[in-house]
Design an enzyme around this catalytic site. Sequence first.
Site, mmCIF file in Angstrom:
data_model
loop_
_atom_site.group_PDB
_atom_site.id
_atom_site.type_symbol
_atom_site.label_atom_id
_atom_site.label_comp_id
_atom_site.label_asym_id
_atom_site.label_seq_id
_atom_site.Cartn_x
_atom_site.Cartn_y
_atom_site.Cartn_z
ATOM 1 C CG ASN A 71 -63.909 -13.750 -14.070
ATOM 2 O OD1 ASN A 71 -64.792 -13.225 -14.770
ATOM 3 N ND2 ASN A 71 -64.224 -15.032 -13.691
ATOM 4 C CB ALA A 103 -3.698 -7.127 10.020
ATOM 5 C CG HIS A 105 -6.485 -3.453 -0.239
ATOM 6 N ND1 HIS A 105 -5.716 -3.491 1.026
ATOM 7 C CD2 HIS A 105 -6.796 -2.027 -0.367
ATOM 8 C CE1 HIS A 105 -5.572 -2.237 1.552
ATOM 9 N NE2 HIS A 105 -5.992 -1.118 0.702
ATOM 10 C CG ASP A 145 -3.282 -6.718 -2.424
ATOM 11 O OD1 ASP A 145 -4.221 -6.491 -1.801
ATOM 12 O OD2 ASP A 145 -2.215 -6.286 -2.114
ATOM 13 C CB CYS A 197 -0.837 -7.366 2.127
ATOM 14 S SG CYS A 197 -2.392 -7.745 1.682
ATOM 15 N NE ARG A 201 -2.141 0.996 6.224
ATOM 16 C CZ ARG A 201 -1.815 0.239 5.007
ATOM 17 N NH1 ARG A 201 -2.759 -0.803 4.514
ATOM 18 N NH2 ARG A 201 -0.554 -0.255 4.644
ATOM 19 C CG ASN A 244 -1.902 -1.050 1.483
ATOM 20 O OD1 ASN A 244 -2.084 -1.960 2.170
ATOM 21 N ND2 ASN A 244 -2.857 -1.343 -0.015
HETATM 22 N N1 ARG Z 1 -4.608 -3.583 7.821
HETATM 23 C C1 ARG Z 1 -4.282 -3.226 6.886
HETATM 24 C C2 ARG Z 1 -5.658 -2.264 6.088
HETATM 25 O O1 ARG Z 1 -6.780 -2.468 6.121
HETATM 26 C C3 ARG Z 1 -4.257 -4.364 5.776
HETATM 27 C C4 ARG Z 1 -3.371 -3.965 4.517
HETATM 28 C C5 ARG Z 1 -3.447 -5.215 3.646
HETATM 29 N N2 ARG Z 1 -2.772 -4.753 2.454
HETATM 30 C C6 ARG Z 1 -3.012 -5.198 1.159
HETATM 31 N N3 ARG Z 1 -2.423 -4.872 0.057
HETATM 32 N N4 ARG Z 1 -4.143 -5.804 1.072
HETATM 33 O O2 ARG Z 1 -5.126 -1.401 5.303
#
Ligand code: ARG
Length: 706
Positions: free
Chosen positions: A529, A259, A169, A171, A265, A90, A71
């Site tokens: 009817n 998570a 996501h 991915d 990821c 984030r 990410n």
């Molecule tokens: N806890 C993170 C979120 O929700 C997990 C991210 C996972 N990353 C991914 N590329 N799918 O953002």
Amino acid sequence: MDKTIELLMCAPDHFGIRYVINPWMEGNINRAVPETAIEQWQNLARVLGEHAQVHLVRPQAGLPDMVFTANAGLVLGRRVVLSRFLHRERQGEEAHFKRWFAEHGFTVDELPADLPFEGAGDALLQRGKEPWLWAGYGFRSELDSHPLLAERLRLDVVSLRLMDKRFYHLDTCLCPLEDGYLLYYPHAFDARSNQQIEERVPAERRIAVQEPDAVNFACNAVNLGRVLVMNQASLELKERLQSSGFQPIESPMSEFMKAGGGAKCLTLRLTEPAAKKSRARCSTESRVVSLKGHLLDSGLLNHALDVAVEGGGSFRILNFKLGLQRQSTSVAEVKISAPAADVLDKIIGQLIDLGATIDTPKPSQARLVAITQAGVAPDDFYATTIYPTEVCVDGDWVRVQGQRMDAVVVVDTNGNETTAHCRLLRDLKVGERVVVGVDGIRTVRQPEARADRGDLTGKEEFGFMESSVSSERRVELVVEQIAWEWRRIRQRGGKAVVVAGPVVIHTGGAEHLAYLIREGYVQALLGGNAIAVHDIEQALLGTSLGIDLQHGRSVHGGHQHHLRAINLIRRCGKISAAVEQGLLKSGVMYECVRKRVPFALAGSIRDDGPLPDTQMNLVKAQAAYAQLLQGADLILMLSSMLHSIGVGNMTPAGVKLVCVDINPAVVTKLADRGSVESVGVVTDVGLFLSLLEQQLRKLEATTTAA
Ligand code: ARG
């Protein structure tokens, strides 16, 4: 192995579940075991290190999700499009990733602020001679980022809509592989996205996984040449991968899955070929619409935004002018985006039906296309609603006549006079011009203020009556209101139409409906009817479908009673003849004949008989209904779902509808037309009619006395 592939990772020193921003994190706060997480991460790094060169970005305290370097951004050549995280939690990662990229010689490209885009988590390159980017939207990344990706990376972008919040996501449910293969979980996407995937990837290269593999993050795989590293895969999937020439390697990821992330990821691929297309394609399109009215009070804005999102698009409110007083209206300017022009048109069409207008520099003109086959419209014809509609022809807005639902708009120009009419598909004639697309169309919605949503008509009341605990007292209140209004309609010579099913007779409502007709409350009766048959059966033999209505007992041989009734009317030739001959002496149909109240009986497949009066040609029956409904002020729908739906479609907004049925689902379906003038009553229809007669008699008595 020459390590030409480079990856970016981030050690889990500060990893943990500290907040919830996806469904996997729910109930997992502080549940990740640090030692296990470190061990799993190190194992993954080691396995990947055998096939690629791994770079590290320094972990930061307070940013527990920074381990998910996928990410950080999207890298192509030496250029990176930096992520803009949707969640505040984030967003702190952005600066650290930015610094790392800058220090390592990448050109850092930033998207406009407030345009969420979560990097390689939502954008995946399908490598090959003609590479393209799969880009996800629906949860984290905004659809509007897709055209910018295409433009800045000079690469075709295919937008895919994510539908399952566990796969938030791209991915987590899609993984492009070497040689044009694609590993993915089809159920995570909508139908259109699946179509896109199937059009672009031939069947023999698509590796679709089932749910058990999907929830084990099998699609969240790191593909390095022929090697595929993932949390876990079923035997079946492993075999499928092997037979396609891939070598699956499992590397447990349990702590990171808490998570919501897996192997992929935790990595970001830094070596992707730069694209060199001069003209990249992205089919995403957008348009700006205006909404006016009691946008918040009436829930119109919510509704409109839901329409955009549910239709597979997205929105951005560009401007909002809030009306501050209860009576003042608001104005919103909303940019609607969709992954393709046809999807956008569909959404815009629905918004127009809600009263939105399209903002264009010049007033847009309705597009007209001539009919080439009788009874058939062009594919993209505009389908009408119950709301007053206007179309723009030669710069003038023309009001559509004969407004009804599910029709086509025919525009007719005669000299310099232009008219527009609602026309049913089957009635279209060759050469007639009909409106297509969404340009130059607007519906005129009455601003619906909170004040208008009266005690008895508003949604809340509706919800209350739907519930099984609706007390009789509430029904009495609705009846009082209807009686009051109905008398006023009668006083001013207005028109009330009753649509009734046979349940009216079965529940003992016939005498009350007969009263309403006798007293001049009803100007037309619509039904099938059956209502006439059982009404006549009751008048002649005292039963309704063989049940004695006085005693509620079934009468021996009573099931044939209705046939005897039909037979008698058939002998007379028609219902009115039976009245004239003195054979039919009471009931609903008797009163209609006596008071010269026109009726239309529409036939159906289950009709016995039918009565000579029943119109078995449904096209003709519809026309008869439509004619009797002309100019109605009030329509009372009494336990007849099909006939009532038919009537609802023919009736423009503004006509008061009262729908009575014991089944809440029927009431909801019929009365909730999104306009204030519909009332739904969930109760026994015989009881309702009896209360109504009582109330009307009470009102009569007081006026005569006065
Ligand atoms: N806890 C993170 C979120 O929700 C997990 C991210 C996972 N990353 C991914 N590329 N799918 O953002």
